[in-house]
Motif scaffolding. Structure first.
Motif, short mmCIF file in Angstrom:
data_model
loop_
_atom_site.label_atom_id
_atom_site.label_comp_id
_atom_site.label_asym_id
_atom_site.label_seq_id
_atom_site.Cartn_x
_atom_site.Cartn_y
_atom_site.Cartn_z
N UNK A 73 37.09 37.62 38.25
CA UNK A 73 36.44 36.49 37.54
C UNK A 73 35.89 35.68 38.66
N UNK A 74 34.93 34.66 37.87
CA UNK A 74 34.37 33.70 39.03
C UNK A 74 34.86 32.36 38.48
N UNK A 75 34.53 31.17 39.47
CA UNK A 75 35.10 29.68 39.14
C UNK A 75 34.08 28.92 39.57
N UNK A 76 33.96 28.05 38.52
CA UNK A 76 32.95 27.05 38.99
C UNK A 76 33.30 25.86 40.03
N UNK A 89 30.21 36.91 46.04
CA UNK A 89 30.76 38.15 46.90
C UNK A 89 31.66 38.88 45.87
N UNK A 90 32.01 38.14 44.63
CA UNK A 90 33.01 38.72 43.59
C UNK A 90 32.46 39.96 43.20
N UNK A 91 31.12 39.82 42.56
CA UNK A 91 30.41 40.83 41.98
C UNK A 91 30.07 41.85 43.14
N UNK A 92 29.89 41.52 44.05
CA UNK A 92 29.38 42.62 45.40
C UNK A 92 30.79 43.43 45.67
N UNK A 93 32.02 42.76 45.53
CA UNK A 93 33.14 43.50 45.78
C UNK A 93 33.47 44.29 44.60
N UNK A 94 33.13 43.98 43.50
CA UNK A 94 33.48 44.74 42.16
C UNK A 94 32.38 46.11 42.46
N UNK A 95 31.49 45.89 42.95
CA UNK A 95 30.60 47.03 43.31
C UNK A 95 31.21 48.07 44.45
N UNK A 96 31.65 47.26 45.36
CA UNK A 96 32.36 48.14 46.40
C UNK A 96 33.64 48.68 45.80
N UNK A 97 34.10 48.19 44.83
CA UNK A 97 35.51 48.83 44.30
C UNK A 97 35.01 50.41 43.69
N UNK A 118 38.14 45.34 36.13
CA UNK A 118 37.62 44.97 34.90
C UNK A 118 36.76 43.61 35.24
N UNK A 119 35.44 43.59 34.93
CA UNK A 119 34.48 42.68 35.46
C UNK A 119 34.55 41.55 34.14
N UNK A 120 34.91 40.17 34.34
CA UNK A 120 35.33 39.55 33.26
C UNK A 120 34.14 38.41 33.44
N UNK A 121 33.00 38.73 32.93
CA UNK A 121 32.00 37.95 32.45
C UNK A 121 31.60 37.17 34.03
N UNK A 122 31.25 38.06 35.17
CA UNK A 122 31.02 37.20 36.42
C UNK A 122 29.88 36.18 36.44
N UNK A 230 40.49 35.80 35.29
CA UNK A 230 41.17 37.01 35.71
C UNK A 230 42.76 36.62 35.48
N UNK A 231 42.95 35.38 35.68
CA UNK A 231 44.28 35.02 35.54
C UNK A 231 44.78 35.25 34.23
N UNK A 232 43.97 34.78 33.27
CA UNK A 232 44.36 34.90 31.81
C UNK A 232 44.66 36.38 31.35
N UNK A 233 43.73 37.15 31.88
CA UNK A 233 43.34 38.54 31.50
C UNK A 233 44.86 39.10 32.29
N UNK A 234 45.04 38.93 33.33
CA UNK A 234 46.61 39.39 34.03
C UNK A 234 47.63 38.81 33.05
N UNK A 235 47.76 37.70 32.80
CA UNK A 235 48.79 37.36 31.65
C UNK A 235 48.75 38.10 30.48
#
Length: 338
Positions: A73-76, A89-97, A118-122, A230-235
């Motif tokens: 997830x990304x954060x304002x 970098x978040x999306x870039x790392x998702x691609x790396x995964x 799981x890409x949460x609306x990055x 990402x924290x909400x999804x993990x919960x």
């Protein structure tokens, strides 16, 4: 009394979670006493087998379909300069995964673990928590529900991990909101902040908690106001596994924030969770003490990605195999003690 608000179903679920299977635990202990080893000789490995039995309901627990779930997830709040890396970098790392090039990919290969990302609306970061709530209630509840679906397809051991530039700041804000103290108590280097960056993070955490202070007695409000997707999804994933009798291994500092929210709502809500490691992020050890949890590993790691949980999964798999595959004294023709 329900109000028809999105969190209502989650409040009910958190209050009515199923407990452990004590009969399965008793069966594990009975068999353990007959295995070709001195009692207690495998130490915590034996406790892990009992934990598996308690939360799977299986007297001979096995781990055959382990899964690492990484939520991104990304954060304002990254606009406030809380990380030396840009949010892209978040999306870039998702691609790396996805390409198999990250540390978590290698650990999954080494321990024969499945991996889902799981890409949460990055492209839509949550709101800046120093200015407004990260999410409205509907968005937060929907993201928790999405996390619950992460176990679709089946698994018998779930490892929870995350990716999100700026999310150690988010986790620190959650812990400060839940446990008090000072912002500095919970802020750490994250992806490598220097002293100036640490001060900036502490200022951001302090401002965010002050802004939302009147709403922080409710753990789910802490989640939606100070958290991230990402924290909400993990919960949500943690709750779903409890219902489906699936044990969970929690990763590091950020993943623990999801568990801490549920623990604040119901101290028994994370009894089916094992904490894979203690992060080098300074606040993590403090949080684990608050939760009354002993981490399995202490390797000085602070990468995230589910890496600590995935390493711990190898130990959990070995514990299950030792119990189920080891011969009894009678089977092996080995003399037991008098």
């Amino acid at each position: 009394m329900t109000t028809g608000l999105p969190f209502d179903d989650f409040r009910t679920l958190i209050e009515t979670l199923p407990g452990p299977d004590e009969a399965a635990v008793a069966a594990v202990r009975k068999r353990d006493a007959t295995l070709t080893k001195p009692p207690g000789a495998l130490g915590r490995m034996e406790e892990i087998v009992e934990w598996l039995a308690a939360w799977t309901g299986r007297a001979r627990p096995q781990v055959t379909r382990p899964l690492v779930a990484v939520f991104a997830g990304n954060h304002g709040v990254t606009a406030k300069g809380v990380s030396p890396y840009p949010s892209s970098v978040t999306a870039q790392m998702v691609e790396n995964f996805a390409a198999g090039g990250a540390a978590i990919n290698q650990i999954c290969i080494a321990n024969d673990l499945g991996l889902k990302i799981f890409d949460l609306a990055l492209e839509y970061p949550t709101a800046d928590i120093t200015e407004e709530a990260a999410m409205d209630e509907k968005t937060c509840a929907a993201t928790m529900a999405f996390g619950m679906e992460s176990i679709a397809g089946g698994t018998d051991l779930l490892c929870i991990g995350e990716m999100g530039i700026g999310n150690t700041t988010i986790a620190a804000a959650i812990f400060h909101g839940l446990y008090g103290g000072t912002a500095e108590d919970w802020v750490g280097p994250g992806t490598g902040s220097n002293s100036e960056g640490l001060k900036r993070k502490a200022d951001v955490v302090r401002a965010a908690v002050a802004l939302h202070a009147s709403h922080l007695k409710d753990p789910l409000e802490v989640l939606r106001r100070l958290g991230g997707r990402e924290i909400a999804a993990m919960a949500g994933a943690i709750l779903a596994t409890r219902v489906e009798k699936i044990p969970v291994i929690i990763d590091g500092y950020v993943a623990t924030a999801a568990a801490a929210i549920l623990h604040a709502a119901n101290p028994e809500a994370i009894d089916h969770c094992l904490f894979g490691h203690v992060s080098a992020e300074p606040g993590h050890r403090k949080v684990l003490e608050k939760l009354g949890k002993q981490p399995l590993l202490d390797l000085g790691m602070r990468l995230g990605e589910g890496t600590g949980a995935a390493l711990a999964a190898g130990i959990v798999k070995a514990a299950a195999l030792c119990h189920s595959g080891m011969a009894t004294f009678d089977q092996a023709g080995v003399s037991n003690r008098d």
